[in-house]
Enzyme design. Structure first.
Site, short mmCIF file in Angstrom:
data_model
loop_
_atom_site.label_atom_id
_atom_site.label_comp_id
_atom_site.label_asym_id
_atom_site.label_seq_id
_atom_site.Cartn_x
_atom_site.Cartn_y
_atom_site.Cartn_z
N TYR A 352 0.95 -1.33 0.03
CA TYR A 352 -0.26 -0.10 -0.01
C TYR A 352 0.88 1.26 0.05
O TYR A 352 1.66 1.37 0.70
CB TYR A 352 -0.41 -0.01 1.26
CG TYR A 352 -2.13 -1.20 1.25
CD1 TYR A 352 -2.27 -1.69 0.34
CD2 TYR A 352 -2.96 -1.42 2.67
CE1 TYR A 352 -3.01 -3.09 -0.10
CE2 TYR A 352 -3.57 -2.44 2.71
CZ TYR A 352 -4.35 -3.20 1.61
OH TYR A 352 -4.99 -4.01 1.54
N GLU A 427 -22.58 3.93 18.41
CA GLU A 427 -23.14 3.77 17.73
C GLU A 427 -23.80 5.27 17.50
O GLU A 427 -23.86 5.51 16.12
CB GLU A 427 -24.81 3.11 17.37
CG GLU A 427 -24.26 1.54 17.71
CD GLU A 427 -25.16 0.84 17.63
OE1 GLU A 427 -25.76 0.80 18.25
OE2 GLU A 427 -24.66 -0.59 17.25
#
Ligand code: NI
Length: 448
Positions: A352, A427
């Site tokens: 990468y 969340e």
């Protein structure tokens, strides 16, 4: 969780006033507070769905290159929103195209979909019980890096932005990529590694015509709701190092009749530590070389024929990366040769590039990022982890950032980090992720 009727009415009013806000794009104004309110209302309306998607995806994680169920969930959602959808892009990748009602530029938003071979130990009611094949072995699978949250956020952003389609000055592409963590693929006989993840999507034209791309990563190790960014190198380039040291086996009692690859390999490990400390100009950027695996030998008194070593190189500058790859090869080959052994050095399959935020795009995007994060954007240090978002940045200016989302009640300094069997997120940050992504896209389209 449903909004009271009055809140829906207010949201509807904001969308109506947003007509004026987005129409002002003709004057190429950046996103303002009124524009953000429109996005915010649309994102808040999708918030409960994002929680459901995240939990569903979390309970059904799929390894790199195997994201079939997740990709279908995504594609079905984007089709329902009326988008033009391409599937099986670079493997299981999905691209949704939202054409705005007004002419303009093309911007992309990206989420990664894959999970990891990690046994989940969070005790969450929707914890994963999934197992899958990884390198020929059955392994437990877990969304231990929060990519479930990334998918839910981008599905949410897609729905929110679809609701304001008529006013959008340009096109937004939603890129759901497979195999960010690196598919378990081996180089072929010529050392060529098949493309996967972001690179494979790029090769199949996912970013054709795209003028900028934005992406984020959740982390439990930033304070809640904080958006961490930096201009220039943000995350390290990552290269797998694979070295086979070939000697000549023999009896452990008479090493002069053999070429001992274990001793040669040991010298290579130590020699490689001089690549960063003695051979690279670390006044430019830091670098890391780690050998994480050594395999060789079968018995205490047998000198084996060969030893295999695997490691990783992390760099923050492409020139230094190329230099390090050369120096690793020369150092390993020369040290092995000094004892009559032979080192075969290869790199990959993971290779990468450095994740680098271009200064111009960063500066231009910052006002919208600050606005959408409620002023919680802050510059963070470089991260020696890696991301194949860098493959997208090779073909279009791309901006990548982190979103702090430690689980509720947990301190970000000690919360289990990404890739831990205990990793979890808050969340409540799902709408923050969706809002910042949507805001960055709209802002880019509105800017000249
Ligand atoms: Ni990740």
């Amino acid at each position: 969780m449903h909004k009271p009727f009055s809140a829906i009415a207010v949201a509807a009013g904001l969308v109506a006033s947003g007509l004026a806000t987005f129409a002002s794009s003709a004057q190429a104004q950046a996103l303002d507070a009124a524009g953000l309110q429109v996005i915010d209302a649309a994102v808040n309306a999708v918030a409960p769905k994002m929680v459901n998607w995240r939990r569903d995806i979390h309970a059904h994680p799929e390894l790199s290159g195997q994201e079939v169920r997740t990709a279908k969930l995504v594609a079905d959602h984007l089709k329902k929103l009326g988008m033009e959808v391409q599937t099986n892009v670079g493997g299981t990748g999905v691209v949704g195209t939202l054409k705005g009602g007004l002419p303009g530029k093309v911007v992309a938003l990206r989420a990664d979909m894959d999970a990891l071979p990690v046994p989940e130990n969070t005790g969450l009611p929707f914890a994963s019980k999934a197992k899958a094949n990884y390198l020929g072995k059955e392994v437990p699978v877990m969304h231990a890096c929060g990519h479930d949250a990334h998918v839910a956020m981008l599905m949410g952003a897609a729905e929110a932005l679809s609701s304001m389609k008529a006013q959008l000055p340009g096109t937004i592409k939603f890129i759901f990529q497979p195999a960010e963590e690196g598919a378990p693929v081996e180089p072929d006989a010529n050392g060529k590694v098949p493309s996967f993840g972001a690179k494979a999507m790029v090769e199949e034209g996912a970013l054709k015509d795209v003028q900028a791309i934005y992406g984020l990563h959740v982390t439990a190790n930033l304070p809640s709701g904080v958006v961490g960014y930096r201009s220039g190198p943000l995350m390290a380039g990552s290269d797998n190092i694979r070295i086979e040291v070939e000697g000549r086996g023999g009896h452990g009692s008479s090493p002069w009749n053999a070429v001992d690859p274990i001793v040669a390999a040991s010298q290579v490990v130590l020699g490689l530590q001089t690549v960063v400390s003695r051979q690279l100009n670390i006044s430019q950027e830091p670098a890391v070389i780690t050998i994480g695996q050594i395999q060789g030998g079968t018995r205490y008194n047998i000198i084996p024929d060969s030893v295999e070593m695997l490691g990783t190189l992390r760099t923050f500058d492409e020139g230094m990366r190329q230099e390090a790859l050369k120096r690793i090869t020369t150092t390993a080959e020369s040290i092995a040769a000094s004892s009559g052994a032979k080192a075969k050095v290869r790199f990959g399959p993971v290779a990468y590039p450095v994740t680098t935020n271009p200064a111009e795009l960063t500066a231009a995007s910052l006002p919208a990022l600050k606005l959408a994060s409620g002023g919680k954007a802050m510059i963070i240090p470089k991260v020696s982890g890696s991301e194949d978002f860098s493959e997208f940045q090779k073909v279009a200016p791309g901006f990548f950032y982190f979103l702090g989302a430690p689980p509720k009640g947990k301190d970000f300094k000690t919360a289990p980090s990404n890739h831990s069997p205990l990793f979890d997120i808050d969340e409540d940050q799902l709408p923050v992720g969706a809002r910042t992504l949507a805001a960055l896209a709209v802002d880019f389209l509105q800017r000249k």
